[in-house]
Design a protein around this motif. Structure first.
Motif, mmCIF file in Angstrom:
data_model
loop_
_atom_site.group_PDB
_atom_site.id
_atom_site.type_symbol
_atom_site.label_atom_id
_atom_site.label_comp_id
_atom_site.label_asym_id
_atom_site.label_seq_id
_atom_site.Cartn_x
_atom_site.Cartn_y
_atom_site.Cartn_z
ATOM 1 N N GLY A 1 0.818 -1.204 0.000
ATOM 2 C CA GLY A 1 0.000 0.000 0.000
ATOM 3 C C GLY A 1 0.853 1.256 0.000
ATOM 4 O O GLY A 1 0.572 2.220 -0.721
ATOM 5 N N ASP A 2 1.925 1.241 0.794
ATOM 6 C CA ASP A 2 2.835 2.386 0.855
ATOM 7 C C ASP A 2 3.517 2.611 -0.486
ATOM 8 O O ASP A 2 3.786 3.749 -0.881
ATOM 9 C CB ASP A 2 3.883 2.142 1.943
ATOM 10 N N ALA A 3 3.790 1.515 -1.217
ATOM 11 C CA ALA A 3 4.460 1.613 -2.518
ATOM 12 C C ALA A 3 3.483 1.895 -3.658
ATOM 13 O O ALA A 3 3.908 2.105 -4.793
ATOM 14 C CB ALA A 3 5.219 0.322 -2.808
ATOM 15 N N GLY A 4 2.191 1.885 -3.351
ATOM 16 C CA GLY A 4 1.195 2.135 -4.390
ATOM 17 C C GLY A 4 1.032 0.980 -5.362
ATOM 18 O O GLY A 4 0.673 1.175 -6.523
ATOM 19 N N ILE A 5 1.268 -0.243 -4.887
ATOM 20 C CA ILE A 5 1.172 -1.432 -5.730
ATOM 21 C C ILE A 5 -0.108 -2.187 -5.390
ATOM 22 O O ILE A 5 -0.368 -2.513 -4.230
ATOM 23 C CB ILE A 5 2.394 -2.343 -5.531
ATOM 24 N N ASP A 6 -0.896 -2.460 -6.412
ATOM 25 C CA ASP A 6 -2.175 -3.153 -6.242
ATOM 26 C C ASP A 6 -1.952 -4.657 -6.304
ATOM 27 O O ASP A 6 -1.888 -5.254 -7.382
ATOM 28 C CB ASP A 6 -3.160 -2.699 -7.323
ATOM 29 N N ALA A 7 -1.789 -5.285 -5.156
ATOM 30 C CA ALA A 7 -1.587 -6.731 -5.086
ATOM 31 C C ALA A 7 -2.077 -7.218 -3.729
ATOM 32 O O ALA A 7 -2.049 -6.478 -2.743
ATOM 33 C CB ALA A 7 -0.120 -7.089 -5.281
ATOM 34 N N ARG A 8 -2.498 -8.464 -3.680
ATOM 35 C CA ARG A 8 -3.010 -9.040 -2.435
ATOM 36 C C ARG A 8 -1.937 -9.928 -1.799
ATOM 37 O O ARG A 8 -1.249 -10.685 -2.506
ATOM 38 C CB ARG A 8 -4.272 -9.850 -2.694
ATOM 39 N N PRO A 9 -1.791 -9.898 -0.475
ATOM 40 C CA PRO A 9 -0.775 -10.700 0.207
ATOM 41 C C PRO A 9 -0.850 -12.186 -0.116
ATOM 42 O O PRO A 9 0.180 -12.853 -0.245
ATOM 43 C CB PRO A 9 -1.074 -10.440 1.689
ATOM 44 N N GLU A 10 -2.070 -12.721 -0.266
ATOM 45 C CA GLU A 10 -2.214 -14.152 -0.506
ATOM 46 C C GLU A 10 -1.693 -14.580 -1.881
ATOM 47 O O GLU A 10 -1.571 -15.778 -2.165
ATOM 48 C CB GLU A 10 -3.675 -14.572 -0.355
ATOM 49 N N GLU A 11 -1.358 -13.633 -2.728
ATOM 50 C CA GLU A 11 -0.807 -13.959 -4.045
ATOM 51 C C GLU A 11 0.689 -14.272 -3.994
ATOM 52 O O GLU A 11 1.272 -14.703 -4.994
ATOM 53 C CB GLU A 11 -1.042 -12.800 -5.009
ATOM 54 N N PHE A 12 1.311 -14.054 -2.833
ATOM 55 C CA PHE A 12 2.764 -14.182 -2.703
ATOM 56 C C PHE A 12 3.179 -15.500 -2.059
ATOM 57 O O PHE A 12 2.487 -16.035 -1.194
ATOM 58 C CB PHE A 12 3.317 -13.029 -1.868
ATOM 59 N N GLN A 13 4.346 -15.998 -2.489
ATOM 60 C CA GLN A 13 5.021 -17.096 -1.803
ATOM 61 C C GLN A 13 6.105 -16.510 -0.907
ATOM 62 O O GLN A 13 6.712 -15.493 -1.235
ATOM 63 C CB GLN A 13 5.677 -18.043 -2.804
#
Length: 234
Positions: free
Chosen positions: A199-211
């Protein structure tokens, strides 16, 4: 810091040494600075160890923001290799891509790369948070000792090779993991950290998408068999 006053420095009319001296003077006066016409100049905004806000209007060369502490550097463009090397504190953000070894040996602060980053991204990190909006090259996070590396794209071969400590999060594909790098479960604490950082970086991504990748800790010490071999040799 007086945000209403911004000093503009034209990089075309000064040497790199003159520019960096002017930045140090501006940091002592707590005056924000804008660098115009950087034209891929190397070694811009290095060695600033007091709070300073710097806007750079264009691409920069290698080692931008290296050896800094407490800075807020924003680059409207790409950066060469060695971006934010050995950053001790503060924030450095670029809108474009970065060359090899972005965030190398950084000890603190936050580095945000809007696009892709080259090989050896986050090599030997000792702290801080490095966020890459795109993909990274081979041997990223090699010998990482501490800190957080967030990769929103794909990761090249040997990711996290010889990882000692620290955490790596990858949204895309991983070509291969390096020695002693293993995939681990994402915790609620990880998810909260990712949500805040993205959110601070302005990136639209969900935590559950990450390994999540961490150290397997098998390289911390010699095995019993290896110890016996060394004893015999001595």
């Amino acid at each position: 810091m007086e945000q209403g006053i911004i000093v503009t420095i034209d990089c075309e009319t000064r040497t790199t040494r003159e520019i960096n001296l002017a930045l140090r003077e501006a940091s002592l006066a707590q005056t924000p600075v804008r660098l115009s016409n950087p034209d891929c100049r190397h070694n811009l905004a290095v060695g600033v160890t007091t709070p300073l806000s710097v806007e750079i209007d264009g691409h920069v060369g290698y080692y931008c923001g290296g050896l800094c502490d407490g800075v807020d550097i924003r680059v409207a463009g790409d950066a060469g290799w060695g971006l934010a090397e050995n950053l001790m504190g503060g924030r450095i953000a670029i809108t474009g891509a970065a060359g090899s070894a972005a965030g190398a040996t950084m000890r603190g602060g936050t580095v945000i790369v809007g696009g892709d980053a080259g090989a050896r991204c986050g090599i030997a990190m000792k702290g801080g948070t490095l966020i890459v909006g795109g993909s990274v090259g081979v041997l990223s996070a090699f010998m990482m000792q501490k800190g957080v590396l967030i990769i929103c794209g794909d990761a090249g071969e040997a990711l996290g090779d010889s990882l000692y400590e620290g955490k790596i999060y990858v949204r895309g594909m991983i070509a291969s993991l390096g020695s002693d790098a293993v995939i681990s479960d994402l915790t609620d604490e990880d998810a909260a950290m990712l949500e805040a950082a993205l959110g601070d970086a302005g990136i639209d991504a969900r935590p559950e998408e990450f390994q999540k990748i961490v150290s397997g800790k098998k390289l911390y010490n010699f095995s019993t068999k290896e110890k016996e071999i060394w004893k015999t040799a001595l």
